[in-house]
Design an enzyme around this catalytic site. Structure first.
Site, PDB file in Angstrom:
ATOM      1  N   GLY A  69     -32.959  50.951  38.977  1.00  0.00           N
ATOM      2  CA  GLY A  69     -32.511  51.752  37.847  1.00  0.00           C
ATOM      3  C   GLY A  69     -32.035  53.122  38.311  1.00  0.00           C
ATOM      4  O   GLY A  69     -32.374  53.587  39.401  1.00  0.00           O
ATOM      5  N   GLY A 117     -35.118  47.580  40.179  1.00  0.00           N
ATOM      6  CA  GLY A 117     -34.391  46.835  39.166  1.00  0.00           C
ATOM      7  C   GLY A 117     -33.497  45.759  39.723  1.00  0.00           C
ATOM      8  O   GLY A 117     -33.196  44.778  39.036  1.00  0.00           O
ATOM      9  N   GLU A 140     -41.416  52.070  44.521  1.00  0.00           N
ATOM     10  CA  GLU A 140     -41.698  53.035  43.450  1.00  0.00           C
ATOM     11  C   GLU A 140     -42.853  53.992  43.729  1.00  0.00           C
ATOM     12  O   GLU A 140     -42.850  55.119  43.215  1.00  0.00           O
ATOM     13  CB  GLU A 140     -41.963  52.282  42.143  1.00  0.00           C
ATOM     14  CG  GLU A 140     -40.734  51.623  41.541  1.00  0.00           C
ATOM     15  CD  GLU A 140     -40.395  50.281  42.178  1.00  0.00           C
ATOM     16  OE1 GLU A 140     -39.359  49.699  41.821  1.00  0.00           O
ATOM     17  OE2 GLU A 140     -41.170  49.817  43.053  1.00  0.00           O
ATOM     18  N   ASP A 148     -42.279  47.962  38.600  1.00  0.00           N
ATOM     19  CA  ASP A 148     -42.147  47.450  37.236  1.00  0.00           C
ATOM     20  C   ASP A 148     -41.237  46.219  37.246  1.00  0.00           C
ATOM     21  O   ASP A 148     -41.337  45.397  38.119  1.00  0.00           O
ATOM     22  CB  ASP A 148     -41.655  48.567  36.296  1.00  0.00           C
ATOM     23  CG  ASP A 148     -40.278  49.105  36.668  1.00  0.00           C
ATOM     24  OD1 ASP A 148     -39.781  48.809  37.771  1.00  0.00           O
ATOM     25  OD2 ASP A 148     -39.676  49.809  35.829  1.00  0.00           O
TER      26      ASP A 148
END
Length: 353
Positions: A69, A117, A140, A148
């Site tokens: 992302g 992502g 992350e 995530d």
């Protein structure tokens, strides 16, 4: 369907294949809200088109499939409190779930950098191709965040504790280890990707996943051994604990450069992120569905925006680029269970899938 101008996502038909091309090569195809919406719309349209036999997702440029992302945009949104970060996560997570449950063969060309992502766009799919250029990671914890995109479903289901190693260190793996961990299926040289796409465009309508596998298997090769596979026994010994402190201690007792590098890198990550990631992984291991994990992750996302480490991590990594984040709290021992428990408050409204 064809929007082959200079948009951030190029959608087109080639024969019986629906092609989705991420088109932000200078940003390593990092995802924005319009990109997530364009991909979702394309998948919906291709699913309804009986003449489309398979979907192929790829990234433009030679450096990466998708680096994740757009964390700079999420950082700015969190600071402004405008809700766009939450909107991005909600729509991205719904897309991850859509890919995991997609009714047609979904092929991801994970060529080059595939992180965050990008893993969500690929590893939830049915047919995942890696190349000699693949560098896959969930990095992350290095920016004060946590894995995530349903990673708390994917990583606990890798062999042994390899997913725990990936989540806590944030280090990248190669094609061989992507297949070893079950995050990819086939290895082929990047020079053969175009041939693979061409073969897929010639499949008859109504082709099955087995038909797609047959095409990809014919073009694939053996990737060799990666360092995760080579160090699997040590990783399992050190990372099976449920406390980050115990993992760090176990790594300190191991011999060899791999264990030393693993410990050194892990201890540079956000202490809060390390403890949060480990607890989410253990919860994910007990979960029954991907949807449960995505809903839990969304709640944690909301809380991340309230704390300091994500903003500090992004500052150090992509804004000031000094690579010297000052975490708060600064040490693992200072992060207690109560602090981590706050991240497990459900998102309101809950994630709708």
């Amino acid at each position: 369907m064809d929007n082959s101008n200079q948009s951030e996502v190029i959608v087109e038909r080639r024969g019986t294949a629906g092609i989705i091309r991420l088109n932000r090569p200078k940003a390593l195809n990092s995802l924005t809200i319009p990109m997530v919406r364009a991909i979702t719309a394309a998948l919906d349209e291709f699913a309804a088109d009986q003449t489309v036999a398979s979907i192929v997702v790829m990234g433009e440029g030679e450096r990466g499939f998708c680096a994740g992302g757009d964390i700079r945009a999420i950082h700015l949104s969190g600071r402004a409190g405008d809700g766009l970060a939450e909107t991005f996560w909600r729509e991205e997570f719904r897309l991850n779930h859509r890919i995991a449950t997609y009714p047609k063969p979904y092929v991801a060309l994970m060529d080059g950098i595939t992180m965050g992502g990008g893993v969500g766009l690929s590893s939830h799919g049915r047919h995942r191709i890696v190349t000699e250029r693949t560098r896959l990671a969930m990095p992350e914890t290095g920016i004060g965040y946590f894995p995530d995109i349903g990673a708390t479903w994917l990583l606990p289901r890798t062999p042994g504790e390899s997913g725990t190693w990936m989540a806590l260190t944030g280090l990248d793996i190669n094609a061989a280890d992507a297949i070893h961990t079950g995050l990819a299926d086939f290895y082929m040289p990047s020079s053969r990707l175009e041939e693979a796409v061409q073969r897929l465009t010639n499949l008859p309508g109504g082709s099955s996943s087995d038909d797609v596998d047959a095409v990809l298997r014919e073009l694939s090769e053996q990737p060799g051994e990666g360092r995760l596979q080579a160090n699997a026994a040590m990783i399992d010994r050190a990372f099976h604990f449920n406390r980050v402190e115990d993992i760090a201690s176990a790594l300190g007792a191991e011999e060899g450069e791999f264990a030393a590098e693993t410990r050194r890198v892990m201890l540079t990550r956000s202490p809060t992120s390390l403890k949060l990631a480990l607890r989410l992984l253990r919860a994910g291991r007990q979960s029954r569905t991907l949807g449960e994990c995505l809903a839990r992750e969304l709640g944690a996302c909301m809380h991340v925006l309230l704390g300091p480490d994500f903003y500090e991590g992004v500052r150090a990594a992509v804004i000031d680029k000094d690579r010297n984040p000052k975490w708060s709290p600064p040490a693992i021992a200072l992060v207690n269970d109560e602090m981590i428990g706050r991240f497990f408050e459900p998102a309101k409204p809950p994630l709708s899938l």
